[in-house]
Design a protein around this motif. Structure first.
Motif, mmCIF file in Angstrom:
data_model
loop_
_atom_site.group_PDB
_atom_site.id
_atom_site.type_symbol
_atom_site.label_atom_id
_atom_site.label_comp_id
_atom_site.label_asym_id
_atom_site.label_seq_id
_atom_site.Cartn_x
_atom_site.Cartn_y
_atom_site.Cartn_z
ATOM 1 N N UNK A 131 0.543 -0.823 0.144
ATOM 2 C CA UNK A 131 0.116 0.278 -0.242
ATOM 3 C C UNK A 131 0.776 1.075 -0.330
ATOM 4 N N UNK A 132 1.832 1.258 1.167
ATOM 5 C CA UNK A 132 2.541 2.395 1.174
ATOM 6 C C UNK A 132 3.631 2.733 -0.021
ATOM 7 N N UNK A 133 3.810 1.807 -0.725
ATOM 8 C CA UNK A 133 4.830 1.409 -1.749
ATOM 9 C C UNK A 133 4.408 2.527 -3.312
ATOM 10 N N UNK A 134 3.289 1.665 -3.494
ATOM 11 C CA UNK A 134 2.019 2.055 -4.308
ATOM 12 C C UNK A 134 1.989 3.652 -4.356
ATOM 13 N N UNK A 135 1.373 4.343 -2.775
ATOM 14 C CA UNK A 135 1.438 5.719 -3.167
ATOM 15 C C UNK A 135 2.584 6.487 -3.354
ATOM 16 N N UNK A 136 3.547 6.463 -2.751
ATOM 17 C CA UNK A 136 5.184 6.947 -2.928
ATOM 18 C C UNK A 136 5.620 7.045 -3.919
ATOM 19 N N UNK A 137 5.158 5.576 -5.076
ATOM 20 C CA UNK A 137 5.618 6.103 -6.229
ATOM 21 C C UNK A 137 4.708 6.754 -6.992
ATOM 22 N N UNK A 138 3.356 6.578 -6.978
ATOM 23 C CA UNK A 138 2.193 7.484 -7.548
ATOM 24 C C UNK A 138 2.913 8.903 -7.178
ATOM 25 N N UNK A 139 2.737 9.197 -5.886
ATOM 26 C CA UNK A 139 3.619 10.607 -5.408
ATOM 27 C C UNK A 139 4.717 11.150 -6.488
ATOM 28 N N UNK A 140 5.710 10.231 -5.946
ATOM 29 C CA UNK A 140 7.335 10.323 -6.845
ATOM 30 C C UNK A 140 6.789 11.247 -7.918
ATOM 31 N N UNK A 141 6.191 10.414 -9.341
ATOM 32 C CA UNK A 141 6.343 9.892 -10.363
ATOM 33 C C UNK A 141 5.482 12.027 -10.311
ATOM 34 N N UNK A 142 4.179 11.838 -9.920
ATOM 35 C CA UNK A 142 3.201 13.414 -10.248
ATOM 36 C C UNK A 142 4.068 14.266 -10.073
ATOM 37 N N UNK A 143 4.856 13.949 -8.943
ATOM 38 C CA UNK A 143 5.781 15.150 -8.634
ATOM 39 C C UNK A 143 6.817 15.593 -9.617
ATOM 40 N N UNK A 144 7.663 14.599 -9.819
ATOM 41 C CA UNK A 144 8.700 14.844 -11.012
ATOM 42 C C UNK A 144 7.500 15.075 -12.330
ATOM 43 N N UNK A 145 7.017 14.812 -12.762
ATOM 44 C CA UNK A 145 6.147 15.239 -13.530
ATOM 45 C C UNK A 145 5.239 16.992 -13.730
ATOM 46 N N UNK A 146 4.674 17.091 -12.471
ATOM 47 C CA UNK A 146 3.450 18.497 -12.325
ATOM 48 C C UNK A 146 4.851 19.558 -11.656
#
Length: 300
Positions: free
Chosen positions: A212-227
């Motif tokens: 659960x935490x890894x999925x959220x972290x990966x998503x937030x990382x990807x979104x943060x470095x995209x936007x």
């Protein structure tokens, strides 16, 4: 400041209130009707009742579904099936005798955080609603980015691996389901149960929450470095857990250590508003569309 009726349409209840001098007051709730005629009657009664004690200049509505601002149609689908795929905004405006704005509920919650919540003072933010699935909102230069297909903020569709989307591996509901299946002791566990069990040292719960935490972290990382937003705000019931952000940041740090060239940790905060978020955001959305009807631009 001019008065405004605000309404938050949900699958089981419709919350309502009045924004008076920048403050939410006269709050109430009614069950969500089963049919469109009953829906019209319920909302009309809310507005008529507000007119007895206030002088509203309009009605701001938070709603499920993909709201098309250009056509006045709520596209997509939701638990309130009868509100979709026809020009509902002009229909409501005629019935109320007042201007009406409608915005998606997740976007409303994001606007509330931007106006006076955890993202106050920001111009660019990502808002993640962590619930049955993962929804949210993208705010750029203070405005909601709806997207060509009105899918802006539908973060739950992101692929996390070859088979799973974020809404499956990053949802507390599915976390509870996975733990229940693996535990197989005749009990049904919620995501909150599993998160608490993990904090208490339960080995199976810890293994499942790592997913659960890894999925959220990966998503937030990807979104943060995209936007590259000013803030990433986390909402939904699970966001009330004080251990959520530390665990997510721990997993983001592992990504940063691996990538190495990534130079910053995203600025993550928990949503400030809870039950009032959609009502406050509906007001923010209305004043954005009808700035000429208000006296100032401050919402508390």
């Amino acid at each position: 400041m001019a008065d405004l009726v605000v309404i938050d349409v949900g699958g089981t209840s419709i919350k309502h209130g009045v924004m008076h001098e920048g403050h939410l007051t006269a709050e109430g709730s009614v069950p969500t009707p089963a049919t469109l005629p009953e829906y019209y009657s319920a909302l009309s009664a809310i507005v008529a009742d507000a007119k007895k004690n206030w002088q509203p200049v309009g009605v701001g509505i938070s709603s499920p579904g993909a709201v098309n601002k250009k056509t006045g149609v709520i596209e997509g689908a939701s638990a309130v099936k009868y509100i979709h795929n026809f020009p509902i905004i002009p229909e409501l405006a005629e019935r109320f005798g007042l201007p009406v704005s409608i915005e998606n509920d997740a976007n409303c919650a994001a606007l509330a955080e931007l106006a006076s919540g955890a993202a106050q003072g920001s111009q660019n933010m990502l808002f993640l609603v962590i619930g049955t699935g993962i929804g949210g909102s993208v705010i750029v230069n203070g405005e909601v980015i709806h997207g060509r297909h009105l899918f802006g903020g539908e973060f739950g569709y992101m692929m996390m691996n070859d088979t799973d989307i974020l809404s499956r591996v990053g949802s507390p509901v599915h976390l509870g389901e996975r733990y229940t299946d693996h535990k197989d002791d005749g009990q049904v566990y919620s995501g909150k149960d599993v998160l608490n069990l993990a904090e208490q040292g339960d080995s199976l719960a810890k293994a499942e929450t790592e997913i659960f935490y890894k999925a959220l972290a990966t998503a937030i990382y990807n979104l943060s470095y995209a936007f590259d937003p000013d803030k990433v705000i986390l909402g939904g019931g699970v966001s009330q857990a004080d251990f959520l952000i530390p665990h997510v940041k721990e997993h983001i740090q592992k990504i940063l250590d691996h990538v190495r060239i990534a130079p910053f940790m995203p600025d993550i905060a928990l949503a400030h508003y809870r039950s009032q978020a959609n009502l406050i955001g509906a007001a923010t959305d209305f004043w954005t569309e009808h700035a000429d009807l208000r006296d100032d631009h401050e919402i508390n």
